[in-house]
Design an enzyme around this catalytic site. Structure first.
Site, PDB file in Angstrom:
ATOM      1  N   GLU A 139       0.819  -1.212   0.000  1.00 15.65           N
ATOM      2  CA  GLU A 139       0.000   0.000   0.000  1.00 15.65           C
ATOM      3  C   GLU A 139       0.856   1.266   0.000  1.00 15.65           C
ATOM      4  O   GLU A 139       0.504   2.266  -0.638  1.00 15.65           O
ATOM      5  CB  GLU A 139      -0.944   0.001   1.202  1.00 15.65           C
ATOM      6  CG  GLU A 139      -1.933  -1.165   1.226  1.00 15.65           C
ATOM      7  CD  GLU A 139      -2.760  -1.278  -0.044  1.00 15.65           C
ATOM      8  OE1 GLU A 139      -3.079  -0.237  -0.653  1.00 15.65           O
ATOM      9  OE2 GLU A 139      -3.095  -2.422  -0.444  1.00 15.65           O
ATOM     10  N   HIS A 142       1.775   1.896  -3.486  1.00 15.67           N
ATOM     11  CA  HIS A 142       0.701   2.610  -4.192  1.00 15.67           C
ATOM     12  C   HIS A 142       0.799   4.117  -3.931  1.00 15.67           C
ATOM     13  O   HIS A 142       0.651   4.939  -4.840  1.00 15.67           O
ATOM     14  CB  HIS A 142      -0.664   2.119  -3.706  1.00 15.67           C
ATOM     15  CG  HIS A 142      -1.167   0.878  -4.373  1.00 15.67           C
ATOM     16  ND1 HIS A 142      -1.130   0.690  -5.742  1.00 15.67           N
ATOM     17  CD2 HIS A 142      -1.749  -0.246  -3.856  1.00 15.67           C
ATOM     18  CE1 HIS A 142      -1.663  -0.490  -6.043  1.00 15.67           C
ATOM     19  NE2 HIS A 142      -2.034  -1.081  -4.917  1.00 15.67           N
TER      20      HIS A 142
END
Length: 357
Positions: A139, A142
């Protein structure tokens, strides 16, 4: 130090990547899919309009009011993992993270101005510490790549498509962009998986986490090698009908199939590119402004061409055979009209192919 700094080093000795650019780990298909998305008719207009209209403040208030914010006093082990991941990838501002009650194991990174990371309770309960570390790194990857912006737009448009489904033309227009966004997002997941490996630096833990996403908390009943064999069987199995069904099955998904993700990550972990990053040789953010878009697109095109050439999928093999047959036919036609034949040199010396007189 504040939330924009780092008070602690990672929990164990892991290599850190100061100034690393997301280009270091981005999958070529991720970049090319994003280029194709941006070229989609009407996407720029929709993107600019939604950037100002999306209720980002509402999202933040929603998570603040109905989820648990990770910090030093709430889910402190996740807080430490998050800070470690940001430390390793040199993401200066630590994103806010929330744990949301949900029986489905999932995680996401959303937000336009500032990314927010959300993980579900089911995921936290499913994974062990090292598996979860890879997910948190995923994450953070990202966030570093700027994927959260497009992910937020995808969520908004997907919900909007459901509300205007009764308007045929309006729904078609929205679903065209949603389909393109999904194609990009599936590829971006491969990039983020690589970021997760750079953070966890334990490919076995990454494989275990993906297996658990597919088969639940029954690790003693599963085997990494057998799981990867499934990916190989999936790719090369069946006939052309199965190839078409694979495409149709994939279209509504936002994530690639889990076995495919595992196989892609395993292959990258054994590549020279990964080893070079681990040795400290990687693109820096300070060089991003000098990066050639043409070179990036050429690299992506080369990746797709190589994928078609080496793929075991029946449809891709057919495409490769047709391309090879066309090249072979072109060669034969050229020889026919130039008078050249096998073993013949068409150069001025009139010598044979061996170059001997």
């Amino acid at each position: 130090m504040t939330e924009t700094g780092f008070e602690k080093a990672p929990a164990r000795d892991r290599r850190r990547f100061p100034g690393i650019s997301s280009r270091a780990y981005e999958h070529p298909a991720d970049r090319s899919a994003l280029v194709a998305l941006r070229k989609l008719t009407g996407f720029d207009t929709v993107f600019k309009a939604l950037s100002g209209l999306l209720p980002e403040r509402s999202l933040r208030l929603l998570f603040l009011s109905d989820s648990v914010r990770v910090g030093e006093t709430q889910f402190p082990h996740l807080h430490a993992m998050l800070r470690d991941a940001c430390y390793i990838l040199d993401l200066e501002k630590v994103p806010q993270m929330y744990v949301q009650q949900d029986p489905r194991p999932n995680a996401m990174c959303i937000g336009l101005d500032e990314p927010i990371i959300v993980v579900t309770t089911s995921l936290v309960e499913l994974l062990d510490e090292e598996e979860m570390r890879a997910v948190v790194g995923h994450e953070v990857g990202h966030a570093l790549s700027g994927h959260s912006v497009y992910r937020t737009i995808l969520l908004f448009l997907t919900n909007l498509a459901l509300k205007v489904a009764w308007i045929p033309l309006g729904n078609v227009a929205i679903m065209t962009i949603v389909t393109a966004l999904r194609e990009w997002f599936r590829k971006s997941e491969l990039s983020a998986d690589r970021a997760g490996l750079l953070v966890g630096q334990d490919v076995t833990a990454s494989m275990r986490g993906l297996m658990k996403l597919a088969g639940g908390n029954h690790l003693h009943e599963m085997n990494v090698d057998a799981f990867l064999e499934q990916a190989d069987e999936y790719e090369k199995g069946g006939d052309l009908r199965d190839s078409v069904l694979k495409i149709l099955n994939m279209l509504p998904r936002t994530h690639p199939f889990t076995t495919v993700r595992a196989a892609e990550l395993k292959k990258w972990s054994e590549s020279r590119d990964y080893q070079r990053i681990m040795d400290g040789h990687y693109p820096r953010r300070e060089e991003d402004k000098d990066t050639s878009v043409t070179d990036s697109f050429r690299e992506s095109a080369a990746h797709y061409a190589d994928s078609v050439r080496t793929s075991k999928d029946p449809l891709f093999k057919l495409v490769g055979d047709i391309a090879g047959g066309a090249a072979d036919m072109g060669g034969r036609l050229r020889d026919k009209f130039t008078g050249a034949g096998p073993g013949t040199d068409t150069g001025s010396g009139g010598k044979g192919a061996t170059g001997q007189g």
